[in-house]
Design a protein around this motif. Structure first.
Motif, PDB file in Angstrom:
ATOM      1  N   ALA A  12       7.234  -8.986  -1.460  1.00 48.19           N
ATOM      2  CA  ALA A  12       5.902  -9.075  -0.945  1.00 48.19           C
ATOM      3  C   ALA A  12       5.358  -7.782  -0.032  1.00 48.19           C
ATOM      4  N   TYR A  13       6.093  -7.379   0.922  1.00 48.59           N
ATOM      5  CA  TYR A  13       6.139  -6.137   1.807  1.00 48.59           C
ATOM      6  C   TYR A  13       5.938  -5.229   0.756  1.00 48.59           C
ATOM      7  N   THR A  14       6.688  -4.785  -0.145  1.00 52.63           N
ATOM      8  CA  THR A  14       6.600  -3.640  -0.851  1.00 52.63           C
ATOM      9  C   THR A  14       5.393  -3.554  -1.646  1.00 52.63           C
ATOM     10  N   LEU A  15       4.815  -4.739  -2.274  1.00 49.64           N
ATOM     11  CA  LEU A  15       3.714  -4.859  -3.094  1.00 49.64           C
ATOM     12  C   LEU A  15       2.633  -4.611  -2.015  1.00 49.64           C
ATOM     13  N   THR A  16       2.447  -5.146  -1.181  1.00 46.10           N
ATOM     14  CA  THR A  16       1.536  -5.058   0.177  1.00 46.10           C
ATOM     15  C   THR A  16       1.424  -3.195   0.338  1.00 46.10           C
ATOM     16  N   MET A  17       2.607  -2.781   0.779  1.00 41.45           N
ATOM     17  CA  MET A  17       2.649  -1.447   0.850  1.00 41.45           C
ATOM     18  C   MET A  17       2.034  -0.666  -0.200  1.00 41.45           C
ATOM     19  N   SER A  18       2.516  -0.948  -1.425  1.00 37.28           N
ATOM     20  CA  SER A  18       1.995  -0.157  -2.454  1.00 37.28           C
ATOM     21  C   SER A  18       0.400  -0.175  -2.588  1.00 37.28           C
ATOM     22  N   THR A  19      -0.343  -1.576  -2.245  1.00 39.82           N
ATOM     23  CA  THR A  19      -1.820  -1.418  -2.046  1.00 39.82           C
ATOM     24  C   THR A  19      -2.183  -0.868  -1.198  1.00 39.82           C
ATOM     25  N   VAL A  20      -1.749  -0.619   0.217  1.00 44.83           N
ATOM     26  CA  VAL A  20      -2.158   0.183   1.148  1.00 44.83           C
ATOM     27  C   VAL A  20      -1.967   1.514   0.694  1.00 44.83           C
ATOM     28  N   LEU A  21      -0.932   1.922   0.160  1.00 43.77           N
ATOM     29  CA  LEU A  21      -0.673   3.355  -0.336  1.00 43.77           C
ATOM     30  C   LEU A  21      -1.713   3.844  -1.148  1.00 43.77           C
ATOM     31  N   ALA A  22      -2.095   2.991  -2.128  1.00 41.93           N
ATOM     32  CA  ALA A  22      -3.244   3.172  -3.117  1.00 41.93           C
ATOM     33  C   ALA A  22      -4.582   3.416  -2.264  1.00 41.93           C
ATOM     34  N   ALA A  23      -4.854   2.578  -1.483  1.00 36.35           N
ATOM     35  CA  ALA A  23      -6.150   3.002  -0.556  1.00 36.35           C
ATOM     36  C   ALA A  23      -6.111   3.969   0.112  1.00 36.35           C
ATOM     37  N   ILE A  24      -5.075   4.320   0.884  1.00 33.91           N
ATOM     38  CA  ILE A  24      -4.915   5.858   1.331  1.00 33.91           C
ATOM     39  C   ILE A  24      -5.238   6.933   0.606  1.00 33.91           C
ATOM     40  N   ASN A  25      -4.534   6.911  -0.500  1.00 31.88           N
ATOM     41  CA  ASN A  25      -4.503   8.140  -1.574  1.00 31.88           C
ATOM     42  C   ASN A  25      -5.967   8.127  -2.220  1.00 31.88           C
ATOM     43  N   THR A  26      -6.501   6.869  -2.492  1.00 32.44           N
ATOM     44  CA  THR A  26      -7.824   7.181  -2.897  1.00 32.44           C
ATOM     45  C   THR A  26      -8.940   7.623  -1.954  1.00 32.44           C
ATOM     46  N   ILE A  27      -8.634   7.287  -0.632  1.00 31.07           N
ATOM     47  CA  ILE A  27      -9.749   7.595   0.645  1.00 31.07           C
ATOM     48  C   ILE A  27      -9.317   9.053   0.780  1.00 31.07           C
ATOM     49  N   CYS A  40       2.620   2.559   6.574  1.00 33.61           N
ATOM     50  CA  CYS A  40       3.141   1.415   7.596  1.00 33.61           C
ATOM     51  C   CYS A  40       2.467   0.885   8.556  1.00 33.61           C
ATOM     52  N   ASP A  41       1.676   1.869   9.234  1.00 35.28           N
ATOM     53  CA  ASP A  41       0.796   1.516  10.525  1.00 35.28           C
ATOM     54  C   ASP A  41      -0.362   0.620   9.873  1.00 35.28           C
ATOM     55  N   LEU A  42      -1.082   1.155   8.718  1.00 31.73           N
ATOM     56  CA  LEU A  42      -2.045   0.201   8.152  1.00 31.73           C
ATOM     57  C   LEU A  42      -1.754  -1.118   7.464  1.00 31.73           C
ATOM     58  N   MET A  43      -0.269  -1.088   7.049  1.00 32.65           N
ATOM     59  CA  MET A  43       0.185  -2.309   6.507  1.00 32.65           C
ATOM     60  C   MET A  43       0.217  -3.440   7.660  1.00 32.65           C
ATOM     61  N   GLU A  44       0.548  -3.369   8.845  1.00 33.60           N
ATOM     62  CA  GLU A  44       1.004  -4.050   9.684  1.00 33.60           C
ATOM     63  C   GLU A  44      -0.061  -5.433   9.910  1.00 33.60           C
ATOM     64  N   PRO A  45      -1.299  -5.327   9.876  1.00 33.67           N
ATOM     65  CA  PRO A  45      -2.148  -6.432   9.801  1.00 33.67           C
ATOM     66  C   PRO A  45      -2.020  -7.118   8.744  1.00 33.67           C
ATOM     67  N   TRP A  46      -1.670  -6.551   7.504  1.00 33.86           N
ATOM     68  CA  TRP A  46      -1.556  -7.316   6.272  1.00 33.86           C
ATOM     69  C   TRP A  46      -0.308  -8.129   6.025  1.00 33.86           C
ATOM     70  N   ARG A  47       0.841  -7.926   6.848  1.00 31.29           N
ATOM     71  CA  ARG A  47       2.012  -8.544   6.583  1.00 31.29           C
ATOM     72  C   ARG A  47       1.992  -9.852   6.576  1.00 31.29           C
ATOM     73  N   ALA A  48       1.286 -10.350   7.737  1.00 27.02           N
ATOM     74  CA  ALA A  48       1.135 -11.987   7.894  1.00 27.02           C
ATOM     75  C   ALA A  48       0.144 -12.454   7.141  1.00 27.02           C
ATOM     76  N   ASP A  49      -0.875 -11.797   6.917  1.00 29.43           N
ATOM     77  CA  ASP A  49      -2.151 -12.064   6.336  1.00 29.43           C
ATOM     78  C   ASP A  49      -2.059 -12.221   4.848  1.00 29.43           C
ATOM     79  N   ALA A  50      -1.346 -11.486   4.250  1.00 32.79           N
ATOM     80  CA  ALA A  50      -1.068 -11.368   2.839  1.00 32.79           C
ATOM     81  C   ALA A  50       0.101 -11.708   2.390  1.00 32.79           C
TER      82      ALA A  50
END
Length: 136
Positions: free
Chosen positions: A1-16, A37-47
């Protein structure tokens, strides 16, 4: 789940258009997407953790979905377990709208991650006064 969340964060970073290698909280070193890694922190528990607890509490993953990989590997999802996991993950992240702290209207976790990353980019450019936008 962390890896999949990280991939979503990376997609957002690259898109922006941000550089995922230059973070603030995590050490920068070659090959590490420190900003992601920084921007993923709030989404660890939430997602990610919410999803794992959800599929376990609902018994959507059963004992037979796991295999013992031994002392070096630990307990792993087998092929049927991965099929079940991924089959539940994508609707959870992409289809279920929910109220997310700091954002309205309701949105999916994926949309929340993209919005969170956009607000971060605005804050970096001086276009937003407050960071972070969600109460985590």
């Amino acid at each position: 789940a962390y890896t999949l969340t990280m991939s979503t964060v990376l997609a957002a970073i690259n898109t922006i258009g941000l550089d995922p290698a230059f973070g603030f909280l995590h050490e920068n070193y070659c090959g590490r997407p420190s900003l992601a890694c920084d921007l993923m922190e709030p989404w660890r528990a939430d997602a990610a953790e919410r999803f794992v607890l959800r599929v376990l509490n609902r018994r959507e993953l059963q004992h037979e979905h796991f295999t013992d990989g031994g002392p070096a590997e630990g307990v792993l999802l087998n092929a049927d377990g991965r099929k079940e996991f991924f089959g539940k993950w994508f609707p959870f992240m992409h289809e279920e709208a929910r109220s997310l702290p700091g954002f309205s209207p309701e949105m999916t976790f994926r949309d929340g991650i993209f919005a969170h990353t956009r607000v971060f980019a605005m804050w970096l450019r001086g276009e937003a006064d407050v960071w972070p936008p969600i109460g985590s």
